[in-house]
Design an enzyme around this catalytic site. Structure first.
Site, mmCIF file in Angstrom:
data_model
loop_
_atom_site.group_PDB
_atom_site.id
_atom_site.type_symbol
_atom_site.label_atom_id
_atom_site.label_comp_id
_atom_site.label_asym_id
_atom_site.label_seq_id
_atom_site.Cartn_x
_atom_site.Cartn_y
_atom_site.Cartn_z
ATOM 1 N N HIS A 178 0.891 -1.182 0.145
ATOM 2 C CA HIS A 178 -0.128 0.008 0.107
ATOM 3 C C HIS A 178 0.740 1.155 0.026
ATOM 4 O O HIS A 178 1.654 1.334 0.717
ATOM 5 C CB HIS A 178 -0.932 -0.084 1.198
ATOM 6 C CG HIS A 178 -2.116 -1.179 1.076
ATOM 7 N ND1 HIS A 178 -2.628 -1.554 2.152
ATOM 8 C CD2 HIS A 178 -2.831 -1.135 -0.046
ATOM 9 C CE1 HIS A 178 -3.783 -2.390 1.789
ATOM 10 N NE2 HIS A 178 -3.827 -2.181 0.244
ATOM 11 N N GLU A 181 1.572 3.882 3.128
ATOM 12 C CA GLU A 181 1.930 3.167 4.435
ATOM 13 C C GLU A 181 3.644 3.171 4.662
ATOM 14 O O GLU A 181 4.371 2.320 4.478
ATOM 15 C CB GLU A 181 1.561 1.785 4.511
ATOM 16 C CG GLU A 181 0.072 1.921 4.473
ATOM 17 C CD GLU A 181 -0.739 0.347 4.256
ATOM 18 O OE1 GLU A 181 -0.156 -0.360 4.451
ATOM 19 O OE2 GLU A 181 -1.837 0.403 4.006
ATOM 20 N N HIS A 321 2.334 -3.882 6.717
ATOM 21 C CA HIS A 321 1.439 -2.844 6.365
ATOM 22 C C HIS A 321 1.652 -1.694 7.429
ATOM 23 O O HIS A 321 2.189 -1.962 8.583
ATOM 24 C CB HIS A 321 -0.010 -3.070 6.312
ATOM 25 C CG HIS A 321 -0.236 -3.881 5.029
ATOM 26 N ND1 HIS A 321 -1.223 -3.408 4.006
ATOM 27 C CD2 HIS A 321 0.246 -5.147 4.637
ATOM 28 C CE1 HIS A 321 -1.182 -4.418 3.207
ATOM 29 N NE2 HIS A 321 -0.519 -5.467 3.648
ATOM 30 N N GLU A 397 0.537 -5.142 10.799
ATOM 31 C CA GLU A 397 0.297 -3.737 10.795
ATOM 32 C C GLU A 397 1.062 -2.725 11.866
ATOM 33 O O GLU A 397 1.034 -3.205 12.992
ATOM 34 C CB GLU A 397 -1.055 -3.288 11.033
ATOM 35 C CG GLU A 397 -2.034 -4.168 10.169
ATOM 36 C CD GLU A 397 -2.594 -3.364 8.853
ATOM 37 O OE1 GLU A 397 -2.075 -2.210 8.691
ATOM 38 O OE2 GLU A 397 -3.273 -3.773 8.144
HETATM 39 O O1 0X9 Z 1 -6.954 -3.659 4.468
HETATM 40 C C1 0X9 Z 1 -5.906 -4.165 4.073
HETATM 41 O O2 0X9 Z 1 -5.403 -4.646 3.035
HETATM 42 C C2 0X9 Z 1 -5.077 -4.213 5.367
HETATM 43 N N1 0X9 Z 1 -5.062 -3.115 6.126
HETATM 44 S S1 0X9 Z 1 -4.469 -1.518 5.665
HETATM 45 O O3 0X9 Z 1 -4.952 -0.381 6.493
HETATM 46 N N2 0X9 Z 1 -3.042 -1.716 5.788
HETATM 47 O O4 0X9 Z 1 -4.730 -1.278 4.427
HETATM 48 C C3 0X9 Z 1 -5.456 -5.326 6.296
HETATM 49 C C4 0X9 Z 1 -5.571 -6.666 5.423
HETATM 50 C C5 0X9 Z 1 -5.893 -7.713 6.565
HETATM 51 N N3 0X9 Z 1 -6.512 -8.548 5.727
HETATM 52 C C6 0X9 Z 1 -7.904 -9.072 5.814
HETATM 53 N N4 0X9 Z 1 -8.615 -8.425 6.581
HETATM 54 N N5 0X9 Z 1 -8.085 -9.930 5.051
HETATM 55 ZN ZN ZN Z 2 -1.939 -1.657 3.908
#
Ligand code: 0X9
Ligand code: ZN
Length: 438
Positions: A178, A181, A321, A397
């Site tokens: 991402h 980040e 992330h 994260e």
């Molecule tokens: O949304 C995402 O891709 C991740 N969070 S972020 O804020 N860095 O964008 C979390 C991914 C966790 N995976 C799932 N929930 N599938």
């Molecule tokens: Zn992310």
């Protein structure tokens, strides 16, 4: 005098930059899927932009000064409670930009952890590490991004030129999927420096053991187009940069877009694990647009191909992330626990304990199944878990914690503590993977 010129450069840069002047971040309580849908329909009306996805019952949205009153009225009328989190996103970005511009320029090949660096600075540091550690490091070209940047990784192992080194069990780490980040690529760089003994020098014995046993491949920034775009044009860009077509597929009479052209897909929704089912949007301009089909983004395809080609050796996959300070275990598209959940739980407990031990007194990281944060399909760690069949596949994260107001704009003085605690987190992770416990 210096202050005046920094201010001038900031103002010039700000002029070319997407302005978030007086934009607010508002946190909206969303207790149910229906509420979330209401937010999404306000987004399609153009009243707000979902900023970070719903986490544990709330969603942060970005509201322009022009839309603020109307947006508040709409939220109120559908009975959603909201509270302002950031008063002026633009001011926050300008502050960060000023700090960046006053940072000392990097000499060729060198790197520092007191500022965020551009993609070419990262890569030239990797190249200089390879030059000074030629018996244990080499550059890997993983593939090419849509805009033509080479996605580079560094492969590290003892006696790297021996044939046997290719057959060693592999650990893969990636960052920067991402774009916004920023602390993720910075942390990956520190992890690389630490493995090669340039940082965390008291751990050289441990790193030596790891390099003897494993080949460790680290790709610090696997979305370089998006990352560069956050430096040049839009600090809060999340996705890739490949054009994805007109919004809602609607063209105008002249063959242009009726609404506007959309760019990029969410590279962490683009993998073929339950692709397209939850936590995604079919609005091509949405920040969670999963692409037209799995792996239609050059960068995810490149990483996927590399991982597939080495799947017989792969023993650990971890992707970094920000933000929220979490250690996420598979899977992320359903809260049903996978059969290796007990192992994931044990690994998670060990990782967050090691991180907490390093920086006592700061908010702890929390280990949880990733769907517990919010269900979302098509993420990289789930693909490695489900399709490559690897038990040890995780998402970090990094800082700040979920309650922070700075979000993706983690101040640069937090890079080092974030990176340091994650060297310890990674060592605990490696100690606990299945491969090391059979
Ligand atoms: O949304 C995402 O891709 C991740 N969070 S972020 O804020 N860095 O964008 C979390 C991914 C966790 N995976 C799932 N929930 N599938
Ligand atoms: Zn992310």
């Amino acid at each position: 005098m210096l202050k005046v010129s920094v201010l001038l450069v900031v103002l010039t840069a700000a002029y070319c930059f997407k302005s978030y002047d007086r934009y607010k971040i508002v946190r909206v309580d969303v207790g149910s899927e229906a509420n979330l849908q209401s937010i999404l329909s306000l987004e399609s009306e153009g009243l707000l932009e979902v900023f970070s996805e719903s986490r544990l019952g709330y969603v942060d949205v970005l509201v322009s000064p022009k839309n603020l009153a109307k947006c508040q009225k709409s939220l109120h009328s559908i009975g959603l409670r909201s509270v302002e989190r950031v008063d002026d996103v633009g001011a926050q970005i300008l502050q960060e930009k000023a700090a960046l511009l006053s940072a000392a320029p990097m000499a060729d090949g060198s790197y520092s952890y007191d500022s965020y660096h551009r993609y070419d600075v990262m890569i030239s540091h990797l190249e200089s590490l390879v030059a000074s550690h030629s018996s244990e490091a080499e550059i890997v070209d993983v593939g090419t991004s849509y805009e033509g940047r080479t996605i580079k990784a560094i492969r590290m192992t003892a006696d790297i030129s021996s044939d046997e080194s290719d057959d060693k069990p592999m650990i893969w780490l990636d960052g920067g999927i991402h774009a916004r980040e920023w602390v993720s690529p910075a942390t990956m760089m520190y992890i690389i420096d630490s493995i090669l003994g340039e940082q965390e020098t008291d751990k050289s014995d441990k790193m030596g053991e790891l390099l003897a046993k494993f080949q460790i491949v680290v790709a610090p920034c696997i979305n370089p187009d998006g990352y560069e775009y956050t430096h040049t044009t839009d600090r809060l860009w999340r996705k890739t940069r490949k054009p994805s077509g007109c919004r809602w597929g609607k063209k105008n009479w002249f063959g242009g877009c009726f609404y506007r052209m959309c760019y990029g897909a969410d590279p962490n929704r683009n993998w073929a694990a339950d692709w397209g089912n939850s936590g995604v949007s079919d609005d091509r301009c949405s920040l969670v647009y999963p692409g037209k089909e799995p792996f239609d983004q050059e960068n995810t395809k490149a990483v996927k191909t590399y991982l597939e080609n080495h799947s017989d050796k792969l023993k650990l996959y971890a992707t970094y992330h920000s933000y929220s300070q979490l250690f996420l275990t598979p899977v992320g598209y359903t809260t049903t626990k996978p059969e290796n959940w007990k192992h994931h739980k044990k690994v998670g407990d060990a990782v967050v304990a090691a991180i907490a031990q390093r920086n006592k007194g700061t908010a702890p990281y929390i280990a949880m199944q990733s769907a517990g944060l919010y269900p979302a399909s098509g993420d990289s760690a789930d693909w490695v878990h489900d399709v490559l069949g690897l038990t040890d596949s995780y998402t970090f994260e990094l800082r700040p914690d979920g309650n922070s107001n700075v979000g993706f704009e983690l101040p640069a003085d937090q890079i080092l503590p974030t990176a340091q605690e994650n060297v310890d987190g990674l060592l605990a992770l490696i100690d606990n993977i299945e491969y090391n416990n059979i």
